[in-house]
Motif scaffolding. Structure first.
Motif, PDB file in Angstrom:
ATOM      1  N   ASP A  99       0.818  -1.216   0.000  1.00 21.00           N
ATOM      2  CA  ASP A  99       0.000   0.000   0.000  1.00 21.00           C
ATOM      3  C   ASP A  99       0.851   1.265   0.000  1.00 21.00           C
ATOM      4  OD1 ASP A  99       0.893  -0.695   2.614  1.00 21.00           O
ATOM      5  OD2 ASP A  99      -0.590   0.665   3.482  1.00 21.00           O
ATOM      6  N   ALA A 100       2.165   1.116   0.183  1.00 25.25           N
ATOM      7  CA  ALA A 100       3.056   2.284   0.256  1.00 25.25           C
ATOM      8  C   ALA A 100       3.075   3.036  -1.071  1.00 25.25           C
ATOM      9  CB  ALA A 100       4.466   1.853   0.634  1.00 25.25           C
ATOM     10  N   LEU A 101       3.266   4.339  -0.975  1.00 26.77           N
ATOM     11  CA  LEU A 101       3.408   5.198  -2.145  1.00 26.77           C
ATOM     12  C   LEU A 101       4.901   5.411  -2.361  1.00 26.77           C
ATOM     13  CD1 LEU A 101       2.168   7.084  -4.293  1.00 26.77           C
ATOM     14  CD2 LEU A 101       2.158   8.882  -2.537  1.00 26.77           C
ATOM     15  N   PHE A 102       5.408   4.996  -3.517  1.00 26.10           N
ATOM     16  CA  PHE A 102       6.825   5.115  -3.862  1.00 26.10           C
ATOM     17  C   PHE A 102       6.952   6.347  -4.762  1.00 26.10           C
ATOM     18  CE2 PHE A 102      10.548   2.496  -5.853  1.00 26.10           C
ATOM     19  CZ  PHE A 102      11.472   3.253  -5.153  1.00 26.10           C
ATOM     20  N   MET A 117      14.105  15.593 -10.927  1.00 28.12           N
ATOM     21  CA  MET A 117      13.557  16.353 -12.050  1.00 28.12           C
ATOM     22  C   MET A 117      13.115  15.387 -13.152  1.00 28.12           C
ATOM     23  SD  MET A 117      16.119  19.642 -12.303  1.00 28.12           S
ATOM     24  CE  MET A 117      17.609  18.647 -12.366  1.00 28.12           C
ATOM     25  N   GLU A 118      12.194  15.850 -13.992  1.00 33.36           N
ATOM     26  CA  GLU A 118      11.646  14.997 -15.034  1.00 33.36           C
ATOM     27  C   GLU A 118      12.724  14.419 -15.949  1.00 33.36           C
ATOM     28  OE1 GLU A 118       7.946  15.015 -18.124  1.00 33.36           O
ATOM     29  OE2 GLU A 118       9.074  16.883 -17.935  1.00 33.36           O
ATOM     30  N   ILE A 119      13.707  15.206 -16.312  1.00 32.35           N
ATOM     31  CA  ILE A 119      14.745  14.718 -17.216  1.00 32.35           C
ATOM     32  C   ILE A 119      15.548  13.577 -16.581  1.00 32.35           C
ATOM     33  CG2 ILE A 119      16.537  16.410 -16.610  1.00 32.35           C
ATOM     34  CD1 ILE A 119      16.965  16.546 -19.767  1.00 32.35           C
ATOM     35  N   GLU A 120      15.788  13.674 -15.268  1.00 33.51           N
ATOM     36  CA  GLU A 120      16.475  12.588 -14.563  1.00 33.51           C
ATOM     37  C   GLU A 120      15.600  11.335 -14.549  1.00 33.51           C
ATOM     38  OE1 GLU A 120      18.849  14.195 -10.852  1.00 33.51           O
ATOM     39  OE2 GLU A 120      16.925  15.238 -11.033  1.00 33.51           O
ATOM     40  N   TYR A 121      14.350  11.538 -14.202  1.00 36.99           N
ATOM     41  CA  TYR A 121      13.390  10.441 -14.117  1.00 36.99           C
ATOM     42  C   TYR A 121      13.290   9.695 -15.448  1.00 36.99           C
ATOM     43  CZ  TYR A 121       8.760   8.243 -13.863  1.00 36.99           C
ATOM     44  OH  TYR A 121       7.717   7.358 -13.920  1.00 36.99           O
ATOM     45  N   LEU A 122      13.156  10.448 -16.545  1.00 39.54           N
ATOM     46  CA  LEU A 122      12.959   9.831 -17.852  1.00 39.54           C
ATOM     47  C   LEU A 122      14.233   9.226 -18.437  1.00 39.54           C
ATOM     48  CD1 LEU A 122      10.618  12.453 -19.549  1.00 39.54           C
ATOM     49  CD2 LEU A 122       9.995  10.185 -18.680  1.00 39.54           C
ATOM     50  N   TYR A 123      15.315   9.982 -18.432  1.00 43.86           N
ATOM     51  CA  TYR A 123      16.502   9.574 -19.191  1.00 43.86           C
ATOM     52  C   TYR A 123      17.554   8.827 -18.395  1.00 43.86           C
ATOM     53  CZ  TYR A 123      14.431  12.287 -22.874  1.00 43.86           C
ATOM     54  OH  TYR A 123      13.562  12.763 -23.814  1.00 43.86           O
ATOM     55  N   VAL A 124      17.621   9.042 -17.086  1.00 47.26           N
ATOM     56  CA  VAL A 124      18.577   8.285 -16.260  1.00 47.26           C
ATOM     57  C   VAL A 124      17.953   6.952 -15.886  1.00 47.26           C
ATOM     58  CG1 VAL A 124      19.913   8.276 -14.117  1.00 47.26           C
ATOM     59  CG2 VAL A 124      19.679  10.395 -15.433  1.00 47.26           C
ATOM     60  N   GLY A 125      16.649   6.961 -15.693  1.00 47.44           N
ATOM     61  CA  GLY A 125      15.923   5.746 -15.348  1.00 47.44           C
ATOM     62  C   GLY A 125      15.225   5.883 -14.011  1.00 47.44           C
ATOM     63  N   HIS A 126      14.360   4.929 -13.722  1.00 45.35           N
ATOM     64  CA  HIS A 126      13.584   4.939 -12.488  1.00 45.35           C
ATOM     65  C   HIS A 126      13.043   3.536 -12.217  1.00 45.35           C
ATOM     66  CE1 HIS A 126      10.864   5.852 -15.859  1.00 45.35           C
ATOM     67  NE2 HIS A 126      10.065   5.003 -15.240  1.00 45.35           N
ATOM     68  N   PRO A 127      12.714   3.252 -10.966  1.00 46.20           N
ATOM     69  CA  PRO A 127      12.112   1.952 -10.655  1.00 46.20           C
ATOM     70  C   PRO A 127      10.714   1.840 -11.273  1.00 46.20           C
ATOM     71  CG  PRO A 127      12.993   2.989  -8.665  1.00 46.20           C
ATOM     72  CD  PRO A 127      13.008   4.025  -9.753  1.00 46.20           C
ATOM     73  N   PRO A 128      10.316   0.671 -11.711  1.00 46.66           N
ATOM     74  CA  PRO A 128       8.962   0.489 -12.238  1.00 46.66           C
ATOM     75  C   PRO A 128       7.930   0.796 -11.144  1.00 46.66           C
ATOM     76  CG  PRO A 128      10.316  -1.455 -12.667  1.00 46.66           C
ATOM     77  CD  PRO A 128      11.095  -0.565 -11.762  1.00 46.66           C
ATOM     78  N   GLY A 129       6.854   1.453 -11.522  1.00 46.11           N
ATOM     79  CA  GLY A 129       5.772   1.713 -10.598  1.00 46.11           C
ATOM     80  C   GLY A 129       5.942   2.908  -9.690  1.00 46.11           C
TER      81      GLY A 129
END
Length: 131
Positions: A18-21, A26-38
């Protein structure tokens, strides 16, 4: 605020579905560096302004949590530094369970001023994706 290493945070998320991850980069880091699924993207600050609006951040996370301030929130950034003031803002807004992912997604700088070789979510072989 709890402070968990990436593998501990991954286990925490498995034990608290139920945790919120939240990824606070910044968006550019999130999109181009990568991020955990979900993971949910709610930036602590954004380019080009680079100005923190802690109240706005807390409002956005509260919306993502469906207004439930007792919902556990796990915060991730690049190196685990942005998540500390972000977590403090959430605690000030009333969230009761906030977790900082120590070393973040990319980890600390090594002797060559590069990230990813010492620690961090990606370094630890945890699930991630990129655009």
């Amino acid at each position: 605020m709890k402070h968990l290493l990436p593998k501990e945070a991954h286990q925490y998320l498995a034990e608290h579905p139920d945790a919120l991850f939240v990824d606070v980069r910044m968006e550019i880091e999130y999109l181009y560096v990568g991020h955990p699924p979900g993971v949910v993207h709610v930036p602590w600050y954004e380019y080009p302004e680079m100005q923190v609006d802690a109240a706005q951040f807390a409002r956005q996370v509260t919306r993502e949590a469906g207004g439930d301030l007792s919902k556990p929130v796990v915060l991730l950034c690049r190196s685990g530094r942005r998540t500390i003031p972000a977590g403090e803002a959430l605690e000030a807004a009333g969230f009761t369970e906030v977790v900082n992912v120590v070393h973040g997604f990319e980890g600390e700088l090594d002797e060559n001023f590069r990230r990813g070789s010492l620690n961090g979510w990606r370094h630890d072989g945890l699930p991630w994706e990129q655009m």
